[in-house]
Design a protein around this motif. Structure first.
Motif, PDB file in Angstrom:
ATOM      1  N   PHE A 193       0.807  -1.219   0.000  1.00  0.00           N
ATOM      2  CA  PHE A 193       0.000   0.000   0.000  1.00  0.00           C
ATOM      3  C   PHE A 193       0.841   1.269   0.000  1.00  0.00           C
ATOM      4  CE2 PHE A 193      -3.153  -3.028   1.707  1.00  0.00           C
ATOM      5  CZ  PHE A 193      -4.206  -2.765   0.844  1.00  0.00           C
ATOM      6  N   ARG A 194       2.045   1.236   0.550  1.00  0.00           N
ATOM      7  CA  ARG A 194       2.884   2.441   0.643  1.00  0.00           C
ATOM      8  C   ARG A 194       3.841   2.595  -0.538  1.00  0.00           C
ATOM      9  NH1 ARG A 194       3.611   4.476   5.890  1.00  0.00           N
ATOM     10  NH2 ARG A 194       4.936   6.027   4.866  1.00  0.00           N
ATOM     11  N   ILE A 195       4.263   1.483  -1.131  1.00  0.00           N
ATOM     12  CA  ILE A 195       5.272   1.526  -2.190  1.00  0.00           C
ATOM     13  C   ILE A 195       4.696   1.167  -3.547  1.00  0.00           C
ATOM     14  CG2 ILE A 195       7.509   0.659  -2.954  1.00  0.00           C
ATOM     15  CD1 ILE A 195       7.611   2.294  -0.375  1.00  0.00           C
ATOM     16  N   VAL A 196       3.972   0.053  -3.630  1.00  0.00           N
ATOM     17  CA  VAL A 196       3.513  -0.453  -4.923  1.00  0.00           C
ATOM     18  C   VAL A 196       2.317   0.337  -5.454  1.00  0.00           C
ATOM     19  CG1 VAL A 196       2.610  -2.461  -6.153  1.00  0.00           C
ATOM     20  CG2 VAL A 196       4.385  -2.760  -4.416  1.00  0.00           C
ATOM     21  N   VAL A 197       1.285   0.496  -4.631  1.00  0.00           N
ATOM     22  CA  VAL A 197       0.051   1.139  -5.099  1.00  0.00           C
ATOM     23  C   VAL A 197       0.288   2.552  -5.652  1.00  0.00           C
ATOM     24  CG1 VAL A 197      -2.204   2.019  -4.358  1.00  0.00           C
ATOM     25  CG2 VAL A 197      -1.473  -0.269  -3.662  1.00  0.00           C
ATOM     26  N   PRO A 198       1.085   3.422  -4.994  1.00  0.00           N
ATOM     27  CA  PRO A 198       1.311   4.754  -5.581  1.00  0.00           C
ATOM     28  C   PRO A 198       1.932   4.705  -6.976  1.00  0.00           C
ATOM     29  CG  PRO A 198       1.954   4.749  -3.279  1.00  0.00           C
ATOM     30  CD  PRO A 198       1.681   3.328  -3.635  1.00  0.00           C
ATOM     31  N   GLN A 199       2.738   3.681  -7.262  1.00  0.00           N
ATOM     32  CA  GLN A 199       3.357   3.580  -8.580  1.00  0.00           C
ATOM     33  C   GLN A 199       2.388   3.034  -9.634  1.00  0.00           C
ATOM     34  OE1 GLN A 199       7.750   2.378  -8.479  1.00  0.00           O
ATOM     35  NE2 GLN A 199       7.015   1.491  -6.567  1.00  0.00           N
ATOM     36  N   LEU A 200       1.220   2.582  -9.202  1.00  0.00           N
ATOM     37  CA  LEU A 200       0.205   2.081 -10.129  1.00  0.00           C
ATOM     38  C   LEU A 200      -0.836   3.137 -10.469  1.00  0.00           C
ATOM     39  CD1 LEU A 200      -0.459  -1.427  -8.502  1.00  0.00           C
ATOM     40  CD2 LEU A 200       1.116  -0.862 -10.358  1.00  0.00           C
ATOM     41  N   ARG A 201      -0.569   4.384 -10.096  1.00  0.00           N
ATOM     42  CA  ARG A 201      -1.586   5.422 -10.255  1.00  0.00           C
ATOM     43  C   ARG A 201      -2.021   5.582 -11.702  1.00  0.00           C
ATOM     44  NH1 ARG A 201      -0.155  11.362  -8.226  1.00  0.00           N
ATOM     45  NH2 ARG A 201      -0.148  10.263  -6.235  1.00  0.00           N
ATOM     46  N   LEU A 202      -1.056   5.703 -12.638  1.00  0.00           N
ATOM     47  CA  LEU A 202      -1.418   5.936 -14.032  1.00  0.00           C
ATOM     48  C   LEU A 202      -2.253   4.806 -14.634  1.00  0.00           C
ATOM     49  CD1 LEU A 202       1.638   7.681 -15.725  1.00  0.00           C
ATOM     50  CD2 LEU A 202      -0.595   8.624 -15.212  1.00  0.00           C
ATOM     51  N   PRO A 203      -1.809   3.541 -14.547  1.00  0.00           N
ATOM     52  CA  PRO A 203      -2.636   2.482 -15.148  1.00  0.00           C
ATOM     53  C   PRO A 203      -3.995   2.317 -14.482  1.00  0.00           C
ATOM     54  CG  PRO A 203      -0.818   1.523 -13.895  1.00  0.00           C
ATOM     55  CD  PRO A 203      -0.544   2.991 -14.023  1.00  0.00           C
ATOM     56  N   VAL A 204      -4.065   2.494 -13.154  1.00  0.00           N
ATOM     57  CA  VAL A 204      -5.345   2.332 -12.466  1.00  0.00           C
ATOM     58  C   VAL A 204      -6.312   3.447 -12.863  1.00  0.00           C
ATOM     59  CG1 VAL A 204      -6.482   2.408 -10.221  1.00  0.00           C
ATOM     60  CG2 VAL A 204      -4.417   1.046 -10.518  1.00  0.00           C
ATOM     61  N   LEU A 205      -5.830   4.693 -12.849  1.00  0.00           N
ATOM     62  CA  LEU A 205      -6.705   5.806 -13.208  1.00  0.00           C
ATOM     63  C   LEU A 205      -7.064   5.783 -14.688  1.00  0.00           C
ATOM     64  CD1 LEU A 205      -5.112   8.702 -11.134  1.00  0.00           C
ATOM     65  CD2 LEU A 205      -7.199   7.425 -10.641  1.00  0.00           C
ATOM     66  N   GLY A 206      -6.086   5.435 -15.543  1.00  0.00           N
ATOM     67  CA  GLY A 206      -6.383   5.342 -16.972  1.00  0.00           C
ATOM     68  C   GLY A 206      -7.412   4.267 -17.256  1.00  0.00           C
ATOM     69  N   GLY A 207      -7.247   3.097 -16.643  1.00  0.00           N
ATOM     70  CA  GLY A 207      -8.220   2.031 -16.821  1.00  0.00           C
ATOM     71  C   GLY A 207      -9.578   2.398 -16.251  1.00  0.00           C
ATOM     72  N   GLY A 208      -9.578   3.045 -15.079  1.00  0.00           N
ATOM     73  CA  GLY A 208     -10.841   3.466 -14.483  1.00  0.00           C
ATOM     74  C   GLY A 208     -11.575   4.481 -15.340  1.00  0.00           C
ATOM     75  N   LEU A 209     -10.823   5.400 -15.957  1.00  0.00           N
ATOM     76  CA  LEU A 209     -11.444   6.380 -16.834  1.00  0.00           C
ATOM     77  C   LEU A 209     -12.084   5.703 -18.044  1.00  0.00           C
ATOM     78  CD1 LEU A 209     -12.005   9.318 -17.595  1.00  0.00           C
ATOM     79  CD2 LEU A 209      -9.751   9.402 -18.672  1.00  0.00           C
ATOM     80  N   LEU A 210     -11.359   4.753 -18.640  1.00  0.00           N
ATOM     81  CA  LEU A 210     -11.921   4.019 -19.775  1.00  0.00           C
ATOM     82  C   LEU A 210     -13.199   3.276 -19.381  1.00  0.00           C
ATOM     83  CD1 LEU A 210      -8.840   2.484 -21.633  1.00  0.00           C
ATOM     84  CD2 LEU A 210     -10.352   4.294 -22.418  1.00  0.00           C
ATOM     85  N   ILE A 211     -13.183   2.658 -18.211  1.00  0.00           N
ATOM     86  CA  ILE A 211     -14.365   1.931 -17.749  1.00  0.00           C
ATOM     87  C   ILE A 211     -15.536   2.893 -17.552  1.00  0.00           C
ATOM     88  CG2 ILE A 211     -15.333   0.610 -15.828  1.00  0.00           C
ATOM     89  CD1 ILE A 211     -12.521  -0.600 -15.468  1.00  0.00           C
ATOM     90  N   GLY A 212     -15.268   4.040 -16.940  1.00  0.00           N
ATOM     91  CA  GLY A 212     -16.320   5.018 -16.746  1.00  0.00           C
ATOM     92  C   GLY A 212     -16.927   5.485 -18.055  1.00  0.00           C
ATOM     93  N   LEU A 213     -16.067   5.737 -19.060  1.00  0.00           N
ATOM     94  CA  LEU A 213     -16.566   6.152 -20.365  1.00  0.00           C
ATOM     95  C   LEU A 213     -17.377   5.043 -21.021  1.00  0.00           C
ATOM     96  CD1 LEU A 213     -13.431   8.047 -21.733  1.00  0.00           C
ATOM     97  CD2 LEU A 213     -15.520   9.027 -20.770  1.00  0.00           C
ATOM     98  N   HIS A 214     -16.937   3.797 -20.857  1.00  0.00           N
ATOM     99  CA  HIS A 214     -17.696   2.668 -21.386  1.00  0.00           C
ATOM    100  C   HIS A 214     -19.092   2.620 -20.765  1.00  0.00           C
ATOM    101  CE1 HIS A 214     -14.054   1.086 -23.208  1.00  0.00           C
ATOM    102  NE2 HIS A 214     -14.761   0.096 -23.721  1.00  0.00           N
ATOM    103  N   LEU A 215     -19.144   2.816 -19.465  1.00  0.00           N
ATOM    104  CA  LEU A 215     -20.428   2.740 -18.776  1.00  0.00           C
ATOM    105  C   LEU A 215     -21.372   3.843 -19.231  1.00  0.00           C
ATOM    106  CD1 LEU A 215     -19.171   1.958 -15.161  1.00  0.00           C
ATOM    107  CD2 LEU A 215     -20.189   0.364 -16.780  1.00  0.00           C
ATOM    108  N   LEU A 216     -20.831   5.022 -19.502  1.00  0.00           N
ATOM    109  CA  LEU A 216     -21.669   6.127 -19.949  1.00  0.00           C
ATOM    110  C   LEU A 216     -22.203   5.899 -21.365  1.00  0.00           C
ATOM    111  CD1 LEU A 216     -19.730   9.276 -18.672  1.00  0.00           C
ATOM    112  CD2 LEU A 216     -21.719   8.168 -17.646  1.00  0.00           C
TER     113      LEU A 216
END
Length: 503
Positions: free
Chosen positions: A159-182
């Protein structure tokens, strides 16, 4: 900024604004009194609650599932970890409306919000799992080992080291999912769950009431803007580029011990729900239909037309995404955010709104283009450019500017530097983006129905026509063909992500 890049981006933004301009022009022509009456009514409030609830629940669930599944496969000793990566990517090959078709066949009473969350999650969680797995392969294990040496436990390191480095792929994927849902229509229509997109389609289909549909679309645009602002704020301005791929070894896997079996069972359950149910349902309907469902004579022409549209649309969309991604990464600022935002907002509109906007423009101002392949490909670019853009943006962010500057210092032109340095280093990201666009085009429904030349029958439009007639057995071959056509693209996505990680 190179003049060619600026010119391409300017033209692309102008074309991107066509659907938005259509919605705005219709709103102005409607007048404030009529527009307010159409927007501020109980039905719109119900649709807003449904759509917001769908996004608010589904996106975090997909993020948790995607990150958890990717971490178990890449960083733990879960049983069969060597084989789980392609299995987790495979659900991308199953269109959301095919998933709905499968689950409704198994449970006919399935409908409502939680049914929509179930189908959407099973269809879209790989959009987070795949880029997160690719990022985990690239992370330098030395950082995590240093944290462990300082006394941090596995969960704290995660949670302190790995997760912060996953910000771009997680947010990018989440944005794509949100757009798909809309923008998704078919999946929720089969589940009888009303969202803005299903309501807009029904409005145009029943009465062709442009004013009411455009008012609903304007509310949908506001929802998209909220998603964009939230993603941009969460993304921040951190830099992720570095020269080299870090430590030339893989990190040590975490031993699960007593939890190895439950973790494997969880992955099995996820795979069965996302992949097993649709494949079993298709096989069941093929068995019920017998050999007669293969003798209609329409499968091969539909497959050929789908393949041509998919390859051409993916190539054009990925090529046009390059200048937008370059501006977003190399020239960040207000202008780049506006360019990105225009593409994301347009892609969030339902396919039927984009199609009607292009129909209106071509009939009034470019009649020779009406019902041509050019207009169809233009619609695909407007709807699916963010798929290529997210991948290319991440790829370009990891290309050090110093390498491009060194090439220029050696006397190379901008074009030569782009081909020899930038393009070569971003090729895996470009291939991944093109694969995502191809899969989206293969399963696109509403815009193709309205814009394609007369006589065009793609796999998705034929499938939808047959399911609308409740002929599920005849629709099964087309569903199977879409999955088989998309499976190589999922494998390409997986291989390119592995190459990017140096595996």
């Amino acid at each position: 900024m190179p003049p060619v890049v600026g010119a391409v981006v300017a033209v692309l933004v102008a074309i991107t604004l066509i659907p938005l301009g259509y919605v705005i022009a219709t709103t102005i022509a409607t007048g404030w009194a009529t527009a307010s009456a159409l927007i501020f009514r109980p039905r719109v409030g119900e649709l807003l609650r449904n759509t917001v609830a769908l996004v608010v629940i589904t996106v975090p669930v997909c993020m948790i599932l995607g990150v958890g599944a990717a971490w178990m496969v890449e960083r733990t000793t879960v049983i069969g970890h060597r084989y789980w990566a392609p299995i987790l990517a495979a659900p991308l090959a199953v269109p959301a409306f095919v998933n709905s078709y499968a689950w409704v066949s198994v449970i006919p009473s399935l409908h409502g919000l939680w049914s929509g969350v179930l189908v959407a999650t099973l269809s879209y969680f790989p959009l987070v799992a795949l880029p997160v797995a690719a990022t985990l392969r690239r992370l330098d294990p030395g950082i995590e080992e240093s944290a462990s040496a300082l006394g941090a436990g596995p969960y704290r390191v995660f949670f302190r080291i790995v997760v912060p480095q996953l910000r771009l792929p997680v947010l990018g994927g989440g944005l794509l999912i949100g757009l798909h849902l809309l923008a998704e229509y078919g999946a929720f229509a089969l589940l009888r769950f009303d969202t803005f997109t299903t309501a807009i389609f029904e409005q145009y289909q029943s009465t062709f009431n442009g004013a009411a549909g455009s008012m609903l679309a304007s509310v949908l645009v506001l929802c998209c803007l909220v998603l964009l602002v939230a993603e941009a704020a969460a993304r921040g301005s951190a830099r992720y580029a570095r020269v080299g791929s870090g430590a030339p070894r893989r990190p040590d896997r975490i031993r699960l011990r007593w939890s190895a079996v439950p973790a494997a069972l969880g992955l099995v359950a996820l795979t069965v729900a996302a992949l097993g149910v649709p494949l079993w349902t298709i096989a069941r309907w093929l068995r019920i239909g017998g050999t007669g469902v293969w003798r209609t004579g329409t499968l091969w022409p539909s497959l050929t037309q789908t393949l041509v549209f998919g390859l051409l649309g993916a190539a054009v969309t990925t090529a046009l995404a390059f200048p937008v991604a370059w501006i977003a990464v190399r020239r960040p600022g207000v202008f780049s955010r506006i360019v990105e935002g225009c593409n994301y907002v347009t892609s969030s509109l339902p396919g039927i709104v984009t199609a009607l906007a292009l129909i209106t423009v071509t009939i009034r101002y470019a009649n020779p283009l009406y019902q041509t392949v050019i207009v169809v490909i233009t619609a695909y670019v407007l709807m699916f450019l963010p798929r290529a853009l997210v991948s290319l943006r991440s790829g370009l962010a990891q290309v050090p500017v110093g390498l491009e500057e060194a090439s220029a210092a050696l006397g190379r032109s901008q074009a030569s530097t782009f081909v020899r340095v930038t393009l070569r280093l971003t090729a895996p990201a470009a291939a991944a983006g093109a694969a995502l666009v191809f899969m989206a085009i293969v399963t696109e429904l509403t815009a193709t129905l309205l814009l394609a030349p007369s006589g065009t029958r793609t796999l998705s439009t034929r499938f939808w026509s047959l399911t609308s007639e409740l002929d599920y057995a005849a629709a099964a071959p087309f569903a199977l063909a879409m999955i088989l056509l998309a499976l190589p693209m999922t494998y390409l996505l997986l291989r390119q992500s592995q190459k990017a990680a140096g595996l």
